[in-house]
Design an enzyme around this catalytic site. Sequence first.
Site, PDB file in Angstrom:
ATOM      1  N   GLU A   1      -2.815 -14.517   3.846  1.00 30.15           N
ATOM      2  CA  GLU A   1      -1.442 -14.609   4.348  1.00 30.15           C
ATOM      3  C   GLU A   1      -1.079 -16.074   4.585  1.00 30.15           C
ATOM      4  O   GLU A   1      -1.968 -16.928   4.695  1.00 30.15           O
ATOM      5  CB  GLU A   1      -1.345 -13.900   5.711  1.00 30.15           C
ATOM      6  CG  GLU A   1      -1.878 -12.499   5.744  1.00 30.15           C
ATOM      7  CD  GLU A   1      -0.891 -11.486   5.195  1.00 30.15           C
ATOM      8  OE1 GLU A   1       0.324 -11.788   5.196  1.00 30.15           O
ATOM      9  OE2 GLU A   1      -1.342 -10.429   4.747  1.00 30.15           O
TER      10      GLU A   1
ATOM     11  N   LYS B   1     -12.215  -3.755  12.011  1.00 25.02           N
ATOM     12  CA  LYS B   1     -12.943  -2.821  11.137  1.00 25.02           C
ATOM     13  C   LYS B   1     -14.320  -2.512  11.720  1.00 25.02           C
ATOM     14  O   LYS B   1     -14.779  -1.364  11.687  1.00 25.02           O
ATOM     15  CB  LYS B   1     -13.060  -3.412   9.722  1.00 25.02           C
ATOM     16  CG  LYS B   1     -11.699  -3.515   9.026  1.00 25.02           C
ATOM     17  CD  LYS B   1     -11.761  -4.378   7.771  1.00 25.02           C
ATOM     18  CE  LYS B   1     -10.398  -4.456   7.083  1.00 25.02           C
ATOM     19  NZ  LYS B   1     -10.320  -5.457   6.023  1.00 25.02           N
TER      20      LYS B   1
ATOM     21  N   ILE C   1     -13.009   1.839  -0.524  1.00 30.77           N
ATOM     22  CA  ILE C   1     -14.405   2.313  -0.390  1.00 30.77           C
ATOM     23  C   ILE C   1     -14.447   3.482   0.597  1.00 30.77           C
ATOM     24  O   ILE C   1     -13.973   3.343   1.732  1.00 30.77           O
ATOM     25  CB  ILE C   1     -15.317   1.180   0.138  1.00 30.77           C
ATOM     26  CG1 ILE C   1     -15.297  -0.010  -0.809  1.00 30.77           C
ATOM     27  CG2 ILE C   1     -16.736   1.692   0.354  1.00 30.77           C
ATOM     28  CD1 ILE C   1     -16.081  -1.223  -0.293  1.00 30.77           C
TER      29      ILE C   1
ATOM     30  N   GLY D   1      -2.384 -14.675  -3.268  1.00 30.72           N
ATOM     31  CA  GLY D   1      -1.899 -13.536  -2.480  1.00 30.72           C
ATOM     32  C   GLY D   1      -3.005 -12.819  -1.713  1.00 30.72           C
ATOM     33  O   GLY D   1      -2.777 -11.777  -1.112  1.00 30.72           O
TER      34      GLY D   1
ATOM     35  N   VAL E   1       0.834  -1.212   0.000  1.00 29.65           N
ATOM     36  CA  VAL E   1       0.000   0.000   0.000  1.00 29.65           C
ATOM     37  C   VAL E   1       0.870   1.265   0.000  1.00 29.65           C
ATOM     38  O   VAL E   1       0.554   2.246  -0.679  1.00 29.65           O
ATOM     39  CB  VAL E   1      -0.982  -0.013   1.197  1.00 29.65           C
ATOM     40  CG1 VAL E   1      -1.813   1.262   1.219  1.00 29.65           C
ATOM     41  CG2 VAL E   1      -1.896  -1.232   1.122  1.00 29.65           C
TER      42      VAL E   1
ATOM     43  N   ASP F   1      -9.619  -9.457  11.578  1.00 23.37           N
ATOM     44  CA  ASP F   1      -9.530  -8.290  10.699  1.00 23.37           C
ATOM     45  C   ASP F   1     -10.901  -7.596  10.604  1.00 23.37           C
ATOM     46  O   ASP F   1     -11.000  -6.369  10.744  1.00 23.37           O
ATOM     47  CB  ASP F   1      -9.056  -8.777   9.315  1.00 23.37           C
ATOM     48  CG  ASP F   1      -9.025  -7.683   8.269  1.00 23.37           C
ATOM     49  OD1 ASP F   1      -8.070  -6.895   8.271  1.00 23.37           O
ATOM     50  OD2 ASP F   1      -9.968  -7.625   7.457  1.00 23.37           O
TER      51      ASP F   1
ATOM     52  N   LYS G   1      13.709   0.537   5.063  1.00 24.49           N
ATOM     53  CA  LYS G   1      15.038  -0.090   5.150  1.00 24.49           C
ATOM     54  C   LYS G   1      15.444  -0.695   3.807  1.00 24.49           C
ATOM     55  O   LYS G   1      16.621  -0.793   3.489  1.00 24.49           O
ATOM     56  CB  LYS G   1      14.993  -1.238   6.172  1.00 24.49           C
ATOM     57  CG  LYS G   1      14.944  -0.768   7.610  1.00 24.49           C
ATOM     58  CD  LYS G   1      15.122  -1.971   8.537  1.00 24.49           C
ATOM     59  CE  LYS G   1      14.699  -1.582   9.941  1.00 24.49           C
ATOM     60  NZ  LYS G   1      13.747  -2.477  10.551  1.00 24.49           N
TER      61      LYS G   1
HETATM   62  N1  HSE Z   1      -6.785  -8.789   4.694  1.00 19.38           N
HETATM   63  C1  HSE Z   1      -7.820  -7.890   4.291  1.00 19.38           C
HETATM   64  C2  HSE Z   1      -8.855  -8.629   3.466  1.00 19.38           C
HETATM   65  C3  HSE Z   1      -7.333  -6.730   3.444  1.00 19.38           C
HETATM   66  O1  HSE Z   1      -8.695  -9.804   3.142  1.00 19.38           O
HETATM   67  O2  HSE Z   1      -9.838  -7.999   3.138  1.00 19.38           O
HETATM   68  C4  HSE Z   1      -6.835  -5.583   4.233  1.00 19.38           C
HETATM   69  O3  HSE Z   1      -7.772  -5.079   5.122  1.00 19.38           O
END
Ligand code: HSE
Length: 425
Positions: free
Chosen positions: A190, A205, A136, A187, A14, A201, A45
Amino acid sequence: MKKIGVALLGLGVVGGGTYRILTAQREYIRQNDGIDIEIKCVLEKNLERCKELGVDLSIVSTDIDRVVNDPEISVVAEFFGGIEPAKTFLIKALEAGKSIVTANKEMFSKNWPELEAAAERGGGGLYFEASCAGGIPIIRTLTDGMQANRVTSLKGIVNGTTNYILSRMSDEGVDYAACLKDAQALGYAEADPTADVEGFDAMYKNSILSSLAYKKRVPVDRIYREGISGIAVEDINYGKELGYTLKLLAVSKNRDGKIEARVHPAFLPSGHPLSSVSGSFNAVYVHGDSVDDIMLYGRGAGALPTGSAIVSDIVFAAGREVHRRFPWELETEVKDEDFATDFSSRYYVRLTVTDEEGTLSKITGVFGRCGISLATVVQKEAVSREVAVIFVTHETRESVMKKALAKIEQLSGVENIAALIRVEE
Ligand code: HSE
């Protein structure tokens, strides 16, 4: 022409996307917004990465003090991810009077009060559009587009990885493990997919979005969380037969002044606008008492979509003399009475039972005695002694549902409770 200096902390996916946009669109932003944005410092780095992006190496550093002590830098955008050193660096920048821009939902959701206090002290602003649903503009919608509204509910598909996995499971009938492997190869997921697939995650949010929606701090630890790793393809298929689509939803509601916030897999009626959001896309559906329902849809991740949100924040921060404050984040106490703990929902329940007389009536008897009204009952014809029975209930409280299931589990003929999935309207 107003000229502002920006620092970019990190040049990963990003950060790199943001560098590219700021460089390519500098003139476009000058013309349209009347602001000349100059990247004055990059903390990175990896010099190879800097060279790959064409960064002038004289602005590359590893020293946060170079950023903090440069009076020409007024906006600091952070791309490190994780809690530290991002948090310490951003607090330093805020205390030096700079505005910060971040996509770091974990750090932001867990430390918003501290960041808010540092922003108060320094006079800069907090900008975090990219922390939720990538490109968004949901944060700006909640803060600057809905002032006339009390928000009563928010539902979001805010994690692209899980939406990709559930969409593939639904479209192709492939099981969870195989879809996760593909998501990793592409990708999206992870190597350690826990944060996405177990709903962390989406929980970070949800905390940020719900705090903005209800103007009250909704800490991460007040959010019920359940991921998708236990979802079986057969439930997605049974749900489809009943007219439902399965999504990992971030849900929050404000009912009678009590907030409930949760992240879990949920069936949505296939006609609901969110049910058509598939693949790695995100969408957020909000109900306000003036505007009624709105939905925003787009890419929730990626270098340029998330970079788009970051650049929007930089331009927004640069254009403001006085920054928005979020005063509820400074309240030290989070009160229990502001939060609902016993949610109401409709439920999809799949039981494995032995195919013999009386089993179904014993189960429906328990539901009835517990005051749970059934909307749908489906029994699949047995191919062995064991058979799947599916119930969809009308709205009931979670505590009542759990009590009923504890009793049902004890009934002779009931092998197990194979699935329990909430149904949202
Ligand atoms: N890992 C998040 C997702 C993306 O799969 O939506 C970044 O917030």
